[in-house]
Write a protein that holds these residues in place. Sequence first.
Motif, PDB file in Angstrom:
ATOM      1  N   VAL A 217       0.903  -1.198   0.197  1.00 46.20           N
ATOM      2  CA  VAL A 217       0.172  -0.116  -0.201  1.00 46.20           C
ATOM      3  C   VAL A 217       0.696   1.317   0.006  1.00 46.20           C
ATOM      4  O   VAL A 217       1.925   1.297   0.747  1.00 46.20           O
ATOM      5  CB  VAL A 217      -0.882   0.002   1.106  1.00 46.20           C
ATOM      6  CG1 VAL A 217      -1.655   1.185   1.365  1.00 46.20           C
ATOM      7  CG2 VAL A 217      -2.002  -1.131   1.098  1.00 46.20           C
ATOM      8  N   ARG A 218       0.415   2.322  -0.903  1.00 48.22           N
ATOM      9  CA  ARG A 218       1.252   3.519  -0.898  1.00 48.22           C
ATOM     10  C   ARG A 218       0.018   4.562  -0.183  1.00 48.22           C
ATOM     11  O   ARG A 218       0.737   5.613   0.430  1.00 48.22           O
ATOM     12  CB  ARG A 218       1.365   3.784  -2.272  1.00 48.22           C
ATOM     13  CG  ARG A 218       2.411   3.070  -2.927  1.00 48.22           C
ATOM     14  CD  ARG A 218       3.893   3.097  -2.251  1.00 48.22           C
ATOM     15  NE  ARG A 218       4.804   2.190  -2.911  1.00 48.22           N
ATOM     16  CZ  ARG A 218       5.099   1.116  -2.316  1.00 48.22           C
ATOM     17  NH1 ARG A 218       4.331   0.595  -1.216  1.00 48.22           N
ATOM     18  NH2 ARG A 218       6.019   0.274  -2.819  1.00 48.22           N
ATOM     19  N   HIS A 219      -0.773   4.508  -0.173  1.00 46.75           N
ATOM     20  CA  HIS A 219      -1.944   5.720   0.300  1.00 46.75           C
ATOM     21  C   HIS A 219      -2.990   4.730   1.180  1.00 46.75           C
ATOM     22  O   HIS A 219      -3.582   4.060   0.770  1.00 46.75           O
ATOM     23  CB  HIS A 219      -2.568   6.328  -0.702  1.00 46.75           C
ATOM     24  CG  HIS A 219      -1.377   6.811  -1.735  1.00 46.75           C
ATOM     25  ND1 HIS A 219      -0.619   7.711  -1.554  1.00 46.75           N
ATOM     26  CD2 HIS A 219      -1.360   6.260  -3.106  1.00 46.75           C
ATOM     27  CE1 HIS A 219       0.043   8.048  -2.787  1.00 46.75           C
ATOM     28  NE2 HIS A 219      -0.474   7.010  -3.720  1.00 46.75           N
ATOM     29  N   PHE A 230      -4.440   2.172  18.282  1.00 45.40           N
ATOM     30  CA  PHE A 230      -3.771   2.460  16.732  1.00 45.40           C
ATOM     31  C   PHE A 230      -3.301   1.521  16.414  1.00 45.40           C
ATOM     32  O   PHE A 230      -2.510   0.599  16.947  1.00 45.40           O
ATOM     33  CB  PHE A 230      -2.667   3.737  16.995  1.00 45.40           C
ATOM     34  CG  PHE A 230      -2.115   4.352  15.862  1.00 45.40           C
ATOM     35  CD1 PHE A 230      -2.835   5.538  15.394  1.00 45.40           C
ATOM     36  CD2 PHE A 230      -1.091   3.718  15.010  1.00 45.40           C
ATOM     37  CE1 PHE A 230      -2.373   5.925  14.456  1.00 45.40           C
ATOM     38  CE2 PHE A 230      -0.805   4.378  13.944  1.00 45.40           C
ATOM     39  CZ  PHE A 230      -1.377   5.608  13.500  1.00 45.40           C
ATOM     40  N   PRO A 231      -3.603   1.092  15.130  1.00 46.50           N
ATOM     41  CA  PRO A 231      -3.271  -0.174  14.503  1.00 46.50           C
ATOM     42  C   PRO A 231      -1.508  -0.336  14.138  1.00 46.50           C
ATOM     43  O   PRO A 231      -1.060   0.439  13.515  1.00 46.50           O
ATOM     44  CB  PRO A 231      -3.939  -0.440  13.126  1.00 46.50           C
ATOM     45  CG  PRO A 231      -4.079   0.890  12.777  1.00 46.50           C
ATOM     46  CD  PRO A 231      -4.214   1.650  13.991  1.00 46.50           C
ATOM     47  N   LEU A 232      -0.991  -1.534  14.624  1.00 50.71           N
ATOM     48  CA  LEU A 232       0.398  -1.754  14.586  1.00 50.71           C
ATOM     49  C   LEU A 232       0.883  -2.223  13.513  1.00 50.71           C
ATOM     50  O   LEU A 232       1.936  -2.084  12.971  1.00 50.71           O
ATOM     51  CB  LEU A 232       0.792  -2.771  15.838  1.00 50.71           C
ATOM     52  CG  LEU A 232       0.694  -2.232  17.138  1.00 50.71           C
ATOM     53  CD1 LEU A 232       1.278  -3.179  18.257  1.00 50.71           C
ATOM     54  CD2 LEU A 232       1.389  -0.647  17.406  1.00 50.71           C
ATOM     55  N   PHE A 233      -0.224  -2.917  12.680  1.00 55.56           N
ATOM     56  CA  PHE A 233       0.398  -3.286  11.384  1.00 55.56           C
ATOM     57  C   PHE A 233       0.652  -2.437  10.528  1.00 55.56           C
ATOM     58  O   PHE A 233       1.414  -2.609   9.303  1.00 55.56           O
ATOM     59  CB  PHE A 233      -0.850  -4.181  10.880  1.00 55.56           C
ATOM     60  CG  PHE A 233      -2.016  -3.248  10.222  1.00 55.56           C
ATOM     61  CD1 PHE A 233      -1.963  -2.656   9.044  1.00 55.56           C
ATOM     62  CD2 PHE A 233      -3.150  -3.241  10.770  1.00 55.56           C
ATOM     63  CE1 PHE A 233      -2.816  -1.764   8.439  1.00 55.56           C
ATOM     64  CE2 PHE A 233      -4.314  -2.357  10.605  1.00 55.56           C
ATOM     65  CZ  PHE A 233      -3.967  -1.776   9.360  1.00 55.56           C
ATOM     66  N   ILE A 234       0.491  -1.043  10.535  1.00 56.39           N
ATOM     67  CA  ILE A 234       0.999   0.167   9.771  1.00 56.39           C
ATOM     68  C   ILE A 234       2.553  -0.027   9.729  1.00 56.39           C
ATOM     69  O   ILE A 234       3.166   0.697   8.655  1.00 56.39           O
ATOM     70  CB  ILE A 234       0.522   1.525  10.190  1.00 56.39           C
ATOM     71  CG1 ILE A 234      -1.010   1.557  10.172  1.00 56.39           C
ATOM     72  CG2 ILE A 234       1.047   2.375   9.464  1.00 56.39           C
ATOM     73  CD1 ILE A 234      -1.706   2.932  10.713  1.00 56.39           C
ATOM     74  N   GLN A 235       3.233  -0.304  10.850  1.00 60.60           N
ATOM     75  CA  GLN A 235       4.577  -0.550  10.690  1.00 60.60           C
ATOM     76  C   GLN A 235       5.360  -1.259   9.810  1.00 60.60           C
ATOM     77  O   GLN A 235       6.247  -1.108   9.150  1.00 60.60           O
ATOM     78  CB  GLN A 235       5.180  -1.162  11.985  1.00 60.60           C
ATOM     79  CG  GLN A 235       4.816  -0.144  13.106  1.00 60.60           C
ATOM     80  CD  GLN A 235       5.439  -0.733  14.684  1.00 60.60           C
ATOM     81  OE1 GLN A 235       6.326  -1.351  14.734  1.00 60.60           O
ATOM     82  NE2 GLN A 235       4.734  -0.305  15.759  1.00 60.60           N
ATOM     83  N   GLY A 239       6.492   1.532   2.687  1.00 60.31           N
ATOM     84  CA  GLY A 239       6.456   2.477   1.525  1.00 60.31           C
ATOM     85  C   GLY A 239       5.494   3.533   1.492  1.00 60.31           C
ATOM     86  O   GLY A 239       5.090   4.012   0.316  1.00 60.31           O
ATOM     87  N   LEU A 240       4.840   3.620   2.659  1.00 59.46           N
ATOM     88  CA  LEU A 240       3.560   4.572   2.586  1.00 59.46           C
ATOM     89  C   LEU A 240       3.799   5.859   2.537  1.00 59.46           C
ATOM     90  O   LEU A 240       4.828   6.562   2.886  1.00 59.46           O
ATOM     91  CB  LEU A 240       2.962   4.332   4.109  1.00 59.46           C
ATOM     92  CG  LEU A 240       1.321   4.695   4.092  1.00 59.46           C
ATOM     93  CD1 LEU A 240       0.595   3.800   3.560  1.00 59.46           C
ATOM     94  CD2 LEU A 240       1.046   4.705   5.774  1.00 59.46           C
ATOM     95  N   CYS A 266       9.122   7.268   4.152  1.00 61.45           N
ATOM     96  CA  CYS A 266       8.529   7.729   2.833  1.00 61.45           C
ATOM     97  C   CYS A 266       7.271   8.689   2.934  1.00 61.45           C
ATOM     98  O   CYS A 266       6.780   9.186   1.822  1.00 61.45           O
ATOM     99  CB  CYS A 266       8.362   6.428   1.875  1.00 61.45           C
ATOM    100  SG  CYS A 266       9.734   5.626   1.567  1.00 61.45           S
ATOM    101  N   ILE A 267       6.681   8.953   3.936  1.00 62.59           N
ATOM    102  CA  ILE A 267       5.546   9.469   3.934  1.00 62.59           C
ATOM    103  C   ILE A 267       5.620  11.008   3.514  1.00 62.59           C
ATOM    104  O   ILE A 267       6.468  11.517   3.634  1.00 62.59           O
ATOM    105  CB  ILE A 267       4.953   9.681   5.550  1.00 62.59           C
ATOM    106  CG1 ILE A 267       3.382  10.025   5.310  1.00 62.59           C
ATOM    107  CG2 ILE A 267       5.717  10.588   6.211  1.00 62.59           C
ATOM    108  CD1 ILE A 267       2.673   8.797   5.251  1.00 62.59           C
ATOM    109  N   ARG A 268       4.525  11.270   2.713  1.00 61.80           N
ATOM    110  CA  ARG A 268       4.696  12.741   2.200  1.00 61.80           C
ATOM    111  C   ARG A 268       3.371  13.353   2.664  1.00 61.80           C
ATOM    112  O   ARG A 268       3.294  14.571   2.529  1.00 61.80           O
ATOM    113  CB  ARG A 268       4.475  12.738   0.762  1.00 61.80           C
ATOM    114  CG  ARG A 268       5.976  12.104   0.053  1.00 61.80           C
ATOM    115  CD  ARG A 268       5.816  11.996  -1.469  1.00 61.80           C
ATOM    116  NE  ARG A 268       7.289  11.745  -2.034  1.00 61.80           N
ATOM    117  CZ  ARG A 268       7.620  12.050  -3.337  1.00 61.80           C
ATOM    118  NH1 ARG A 268       6.922  12.724  -4.079  1.00 61.80           N
ATOM    119  NH2 ARG A 268       8.959  11.627  -3.623  1.00 61.80           N
TER     120      ARG A 268
END
Length: 631
Positions: A217-219, A230-235, A239-240, A266-268
């Motif tokens: 996932v990018r977005h 807060f979901p830990l899977f975001i870690q 490449g988000l 990489c977050i923008r």
Amino acid sequence: MMGTNHRIDIHTLSDDACQSIFNHVAFHERSKDECERLKDIGNKIANKCKGLPLAAKVLGSLMQSKRTREEWEDVLSSELWKLDEVDKNQVEKKIFLPLLLSYYDLPSVVRRCFLYCAIFPKDYEMDKDELVKMWMAQGYLKGIASRDMEVVGEQYFQVLAARSFFQDIKKKYREDIIFKMHDIVHDFAQYMTENECLIVDGNNFGEASVETSVERVRHLSLMLSRETSFPLFIQRAKGLRSLLISSNGYGWHEVALPDVMKQMTCIRSLNLSWSSIKEITKEVGKLIHLRHLNLEWCRELVSLPETMCDLCNLQSLDVFQCSSLNGLPRAIVKLIKLRHLCIIESGVAFMPKGIERLTCLRTLDCFTLCGGGENESEAANLRELKNLNHIGGILVITNLRGGIEDAVEAQLKNKKRLLCLKLNFCINLEDNNLIEVLQPPSDLERLTIGRYGGIVLPDWMMALTRLQQLRLYHCGKLEVLPSLGRLPNLESLSLYRVGVRRFDAGFLGIEEVENANNINGEIARVTPFPKLKTLEIWNLYELEEWDGIERRVGEEDAATTSIFIMPQLQQLEIAHCPLLRALPDYVLAAPLQGLHIIANCPNLRIRYKEKEKEKGEDWHRISHIREVSIY
């Protein structure tokens, strides 16, 4: 939602109904001959909509830009229609075919911007300026010497709106443009982005589909409910590039946020708006690619870390309505790429010294001057606005007092992009000289002056020929108004707690014209307030007389003038004007749709009351107005 099953309910129309929708859009503003020449092929295209009204609208929008019969035939014979024959079992593809045609007709840069919208949940109310900033953060907008990135983004938005990819477009608070995407258009955008955009509900964090796709996932959009962890899977989504957290104002446990930020290298674009976070972790300074940070409506946020000033690529920072936030980081002046700084209605007490270095700013919606005290040495003065000539939209200057030399140096008249200016003074100070040097650009559309302690308004006000909205409040020493009736484009006038005792011919701008006509002996048509639609008069405790004129509206005096006053006035609201005796003839003759005499206007209430047994003496003069409220 990606990773979950969803059903599309299809309600179809007859071919004739589809053709009617298609023709209404496709043939808009075309000549009769052109419509006749293209009608037969248009009906064939409309029949391919399979009875879907959205498809007819989208295809009609596409054909608006096609001028020749050859272009229409190209659409009718497109290879994309054959997808329907290849795979008849996939209902989604059948629905998407008209959208595909319009989509592939877009320039590639606009297609990319459209697909990005798949990050938003269904029925999400999007904000146009916010979306443009998010596009900009992803590098989708390339400015050139004569056009800013924001202008390019506005053009892309207009293209997508014209093609019916966006709908329910309307203005909201702060003059924001908000809109939505139709559910089918949203499904189409997600279908085209495959695994690039992901929307996850707080109740589905454990689903296998989320776990298996998050790394690609990018977005990402998270919908968090009350007290959701807060979901830990975001870690794992290293490449988000975009993270949007939608919490509807509910609190969520942000204890994992610092650890997550360490991974989001990489977050923008990061949107934490409407959350209950109290502070931003120092780790935010490591997000060196971050370009857009939205913290609006985080009302418990008390501070921003100095490490935020290490975000060398940051383009926009929004802390609107962060009421507990009392200041900006002192080193914010290091953010030389910052283009949008939105701090209006936050708790920020003053602008930090050195703000003049941020010459890339396109938005600086509030400039609060320090009122003295221990922060004065760290605060910017008004002259730091001098070189910020790219700022546009709205600018609110608060705590104005003295400092005339600084005000001269600010050179507000050079801010050509400003559309709205609000000047808020320190109450009860004599500010006649100060306000004269705060002259805005001549193209200004909206002006508010508050807590002004002077006895006259500035001379430059009558030069604002494009002014549409004027609001004066808490100007208690202001007893005489200029000839506001001569502002040719004024549509809305609001007066609150102004010290005026009388509305006379000078207020309308008639006096000077009549004097000139008496000298020259010419006949002239005079139209004071030619475009005024809304007039609000509140708390004018000294107002006694509202002069009419001897001639009726539109009646000509053979020697001098034909007068038409407020010919477009639709709404009049009056409250707390206890001494005002009556309304003038020209107001009662205007095309009013609403008259609201709200409170503490005893003379008006007696004169115009509508009670059946004891109607006021002039009730008959307002009885034709559609909406009347007197209490």
